[in-house]
Write an enzyme that holds these catalytic residues in place. Structure first.
Site, PDB file in Angstrom:
ATOM      1  N   GLU A  81       0.907  -1.206  -0.058  1.00 48.53           N
ATOM      2  CA  GLU A  81      -0.024  -0.041   0.010  1.00 48.53           C
ATOM      3  C   GLU A  81       0.905   1.220  -0.034  1.00 48.53           C
ATOM      4  O   GLU A  81       0.739   2.121   0.870  1.00 48.53           O
ATOM      5  CB  GLU A  81      -0.814  -0.028   1.181  1.00 48.53           C
ATOM      6  CG  GLU A  81      -1.863  -1.059   0.944  1.00 48.53           C
ATOM      7  CD  GLU A  81      -3.109  -0.957   2.227  1.00 48.53           C
ATOM      8  OE1 GLU A  81      -2.886  -0.366   3.286  1.00 48.53           O
ATOM      9  OE2 GLU A  81      -4.086  -1.322   1.829  1.00 48.53           O
ATOM     10  N   GLU A  98      -6.598  -7.568  -0.536  1.00 47.54           N
ATOM     11  CA  GLU A  98      -7.447  -7.505   0.704  1.00 47.54           C
ATOM     12  C   GLU A  98      -9.176  -7.316   0.599  1.00 47.54           C
ATOM     13  O   GLU A  98      -9.373  -6.276   0.106  1.00 47.54           O
ATOM     14  CB  GLU A  98      -6.909  -6.601   1.566  1.00 47.54           C
ATOM     15  CG  GLU A  98      -5.407  -6.814   1.761  1.00 47.54           C
ATOM     16  CD  GLU A  98      -4.562  -5.747   2.649  1.00 47.54           C
ATOM     17  OE1 GLU A  98      -5.200  -4.915   3.607  1.00 47.54           O
ATOM     18  OE2 GLU A  98      -3.205  -5.723   2.543  1.00 47.54           O
TER      19      GLU A  98
HETATM   20  C1  GAL Z   1      -4.720  -2.662   4.994  1.00 47.85           C
HETATM   21  C2  GAL Z   1      -3.365  -3.175   5.054  1.00 47.85           C
HETATM   22  C3  GAL Z   1      -3.258  -4.318   5.837  1.00 47.85           C
HETATM   23  C4  GAL Z   1      -4.162  -4.330   6.982  1.00 47.85           C
HETATM   24  C5  GAL Z   1      -5.483  -3.899   6.626  1.00 47.85           C
HETATM   25  C6  GAL Z   1      -6.358  -3.600   7.774  1.00 47.85           C
HETATM   26  O1  GAL Z   1      -4.468  -1.086   4.659  1.00 47.85           O
HETATM   27  O2  GAL Z   1      -2.644  -3.317   3.697  1.00 47.85           O
HETATM   28  O3  GAL Z   1      -1.925  -4.805   5.997  1.00 47.85           O
HETATM   29  O4  GAL Z   1      -3.246  -3.462   7.827  1.00 47.85           O
HETATM   30  O5  GAL Z   1      -5.508  -2.676   5.920  1.00 47.85           O
HETATM   31  O6  GAL Z   1      -5.933  -2.545   8.610  1.00 47.85           O
END
Ligand code: GAL
Length: 695
Positions: free
Chosen positions: A151, A313
């Site tokens: 990110e 994700e």
């Molecule tokens: C994203 C990140 C993950 C995790 C997730 C939940 O921004 O890539 O590592 O932190 O959010 O907060």
């Protein structure tokens, strides 16, 4: 050419952190994943301290064992480079790698993303760990792809370390050549800001009233974007050289980064991280917000980068940090709904974040599929259901693409300039929201298209019947020409207030607004006012009743010209006044115009778009739902279409907590259940249907 993931079946995956768990758990975890048809895991992206416990000492044993275990279960692996989390030894020994706040305070060890992209030392250390990892893992059969960092520009998207100031200076030298050119571009003649030595030039630093020079502030964002890409390039080049058989991606859509250029230059495909439940805690001041459905707009931007992409994700439970974020649990069915939201908009690989909730650290409340106790729960069951469905229908859908014949245009310069410039920035969010909501409610699929002004855009734009470019304050001559050609060839374009008053440096043009599109629209802006505080939005009066207007049941709803008013002057006899201001000192002046030109039309609206105005415009622009002849559904259902060689699929996503009644007048097969759907039927709360549309 847009880059896609290129899968021939829908795949399900999950983010996994072998370093967080006893090794004894891995086998059972992987076994259960495969039972759920999870076929891909993403690992490694934060594990630098494990890979390199001290400088120059490497230990890949834990991940070797995890990869071997994954391999035994037939899982494919996306390996992350760990550069978002420099270890304590690194920042302790080389504090120059740390990022800083605008006042120069260093961000210390203890969180993540606390580094800057400019430090030569950090770039060197990142290159070393990337090469070590690539060399070590390149032949592992489980690995299919690499994720660069994690990110880019999340947590913070500004950088003020000493090395950033120096890199900015270099970037400016390259761009402007001389200080004289820089002074001119930044308008430093105002307030004696003139620079006489390069050493005087900095990224924004604390200023009185927090007001940096606006031209500098725009260049700052362009620099951050270029600098992020330059940082990412080092890793991408090493990976291409050492393990050319693997694909390269990165995840997330964040500010001050041209993700289109990043993808075109470095990646094989783009990946997005989708957390629609943020909508329950940040819903803005809209009294009927789109909530989780708003993520369809984000996903549309992602699709413009990679038509078929990966969701690295996908929200798998309530999100939470110990201190900063707390959110309600997704209702039963919502996780599955959001998965299909991603799929509708083009995702062919969807990975849940994460397999099991962490028991330690900042994210102990960021819930994964499994709870700490590891016993079956409803989220695991829901994901397993999706896994089963993907196995059944995935090969029919993968590779097909979302289709739309209207697009909302955007560009990075206006987005970045609008962060500081309150005279146009806030208008865009308001107008895009109004358009997107109304298009959603009318079941008219829409794209979001990034405009760059070049030839590739011309081809791309030709696909659409209508383009909405709400408030392009910065409008280049090249983009204006492109849009004129688009109209000439039969397209309809509509602009909103404040269009075209700046050039690409952010200088105001010594021309009547809307500058380079004035001729195309056949109008100029004679006078204008911000609508704010005690100055209220005037009523609009439609000059002619359209067929659409006569049919609209709620036509009594009064339209107001919100937020800003450009008072228009007609410059061309082909221009028709569609609506005028009905109040204020400019009552009777044109507010909304249409000029027929070539085979198309150029529209100009002097205000920010409201839902009532958009509701009227949709009819007048001739926009309709592509399924209107055979499918009726209530507002709460999103309708979108994926189409390709393999077929045409109409997705119906019910975001409501109540079942939705739909009416299908031509029999269709629901791909998910195999049922024949005809007549009146229901989609349960948070339910999904995918209808096969054969003609
Ligand atoms: C994203 C990140 C993950 C995790 C997730 C939940 O921004 O890539 O590592 O932190 O959010 O907060």
């Amino acid at each position: 050419m847009a880059k896609s993931i290129g899968l021939d079946e829908l795949r399900l995956g999950v983010c996994y952190y072998p370093e967080h768990w006893e090794e004894a758990l891995w086998e059972d975890d992987f076994k259960r994943m495969t039972e759920m048809n999870i076929s891909t895991i993403r690992i490694g992206e934060f594990a630098w301290a494990i890979f390199e416990p001290e400088e120059g000492v490497y230990d890949f044993g834990l991940f070797d064992r995890a990869l071997d275990a994954a391999q035994r279960h037939g899982l494919q692996v996306i390996m992350g480079t760990p550069t978002a989390t420099p270890p304590a030894w690194l920042t302790h020994k080389y504090p120059e790698v740390l990022n800083a706040s605008i006042d120069g305070t260093l961000y210390r060890h203890g969180m993540r993303r606390h580094y800057n992209y400019s430090s030569p030392k950090y770039r060197e250390l990142c290159a070393i760990i990337t090469r070590e990892m690539a060399e070590h893992f390149k032949d592992h059969p489980a690995i299919v792809a690499w994720q660069l960092d994690n990110e880019f520009n999340c947590e913070t998207n500004t950088f003020y370390a000493e090395d950033d100031h120096a890199a900015f200076r270099e970037w400016l030298r390259e761009k402007y050549g001389t200080l004289q050119a820089l002074n001119e571009a930044w308008g430093t003649v105002v307030w004696s800001q003139t620079y006489t030595d390069w050493e005087q030039v900095h990224l924004p630093r604390p200023t009185v009233a927090d007001s940096p020079n606006p031209h500098l502030a725009l260049d700052e964002k362009r620099f951050i974007s270029d600098n992020t890409i330059a940082f990412a390039r080092i890793q991408a080049e090493i990976l291409r050289e050492v393990s050319p058989q693997h694909r390269i991606t990165t995840n997330g859509l964040f500010g001050h980064l041209d993700s289109h250029a990043l993808t075109d230059g470095l990646l094989d495909y783009f990946s997005y991280d989708s957390y629609p439940q943020f909508s329950t805690i940040f819903s803005g001041n809209d009294d009927k917000p789109l909530l989780d459905r708003k993520w369809s707009l984000n996903l549309s931007t992602v699709r413009d980068i990679s038509p078929n992409f990966c969701v690295m994700e996908q929200q798998a439970g309530p999100g939470g940090w110990v201190n900063r974020i707390d959110m309600p649990s997704p209702r039963p069915g919502q996780m599955r709904l959001w998965t299909y939201q991603s799929v509708l908009h083009g995702a062919d690989l969807v990975m849940y974040f994460r397999w099991r909730t962490a028991t330690v650290g900042t994210e102990i409340y960021w819930h994964g599929l499994n709870d700490y106790h590891n016993r079956p729960n409803r989220r695991v069951k829901e994901a397993a259901r999706v896994g089963k469905e993907f196995a059944e229908i995935g090969s029919r859908i993968a590779g097909t693409m979302y289709t739309a014949n209207v697009a909302i245009l955007r560009d990075y310069d206006n987005e970045w300039d609008g962060e500081l410039d309150v005279w146009h920035g806030p208008l865009t969010a308001q107008s895009v929201n109004a358009w997107y909501k109304q298009l959603q409610y009318r079941h008219i699929p829409a794209d979001v298209v990034n405009v760059r002004g070049g030839e590739p855009d011309a081809k791309l734009l030709g696909r659409y019947r209508v383009l909405i470019y709400p408030h392009a304050a910065i409008m280049t001559g090249q983009t204006a020409e492109l849009l004129a050609r688009y109209v000439e060839n039969g397209g309809k374009v509509i602009f909103g207030a404040r269009t075209g008053y700046k050039d690409e440096r952010g200088h105001c043009r010594m021309q009547p607004f809307p500058g380079p599109v004035a001729e195309l629209c056949g109008i100029t802006v004679e006078d204008f006012t911000l609508i704010k505080g005690t100055v209220k939005a005037p009523k609009l009066r439609w000059t002619s009743e359209s067929a659409a207007e006569q049919n609209v049941e709620n036509k009594s709803v009064q339209a107001f010209a919100e937020s800003f008013n450009d008072i228009l002057q007609i410059e061309d006899s082909a221009v028709e006044v569609v609506a005028e201001y009905a109040e204020s000192y400019y009552a009777g002046s044109p507010a909304l115009t249409r000029r027929k030109q070539g085979a198309g039309e150029a529209w100009y609206y002097g205000a920010a778009f409201s839902e009532v105005v958009v509701d009227e415009l949709i009819g007048r622009l001739g926009l309709e739902s592509p399924v209107r002849s055979w499918l009726q559904a209530p507002e709460q259902v999103e309708i979108g279409i994926r189409e390709g060689r393999k077929g045409r699929y109409v997705f119906l996503l019910n975001y409501g907590e109540e079942a939705a009644k739909i009416e299908v007048s031509e029999a269709r097969i629901d791909l998910l259940t195999g049922e024949k759907i005809e007549g009146e039927t229901e989609i349960p709360a948070y339910g999904v249907r995918i209808l096969e549309w054969t003609t």
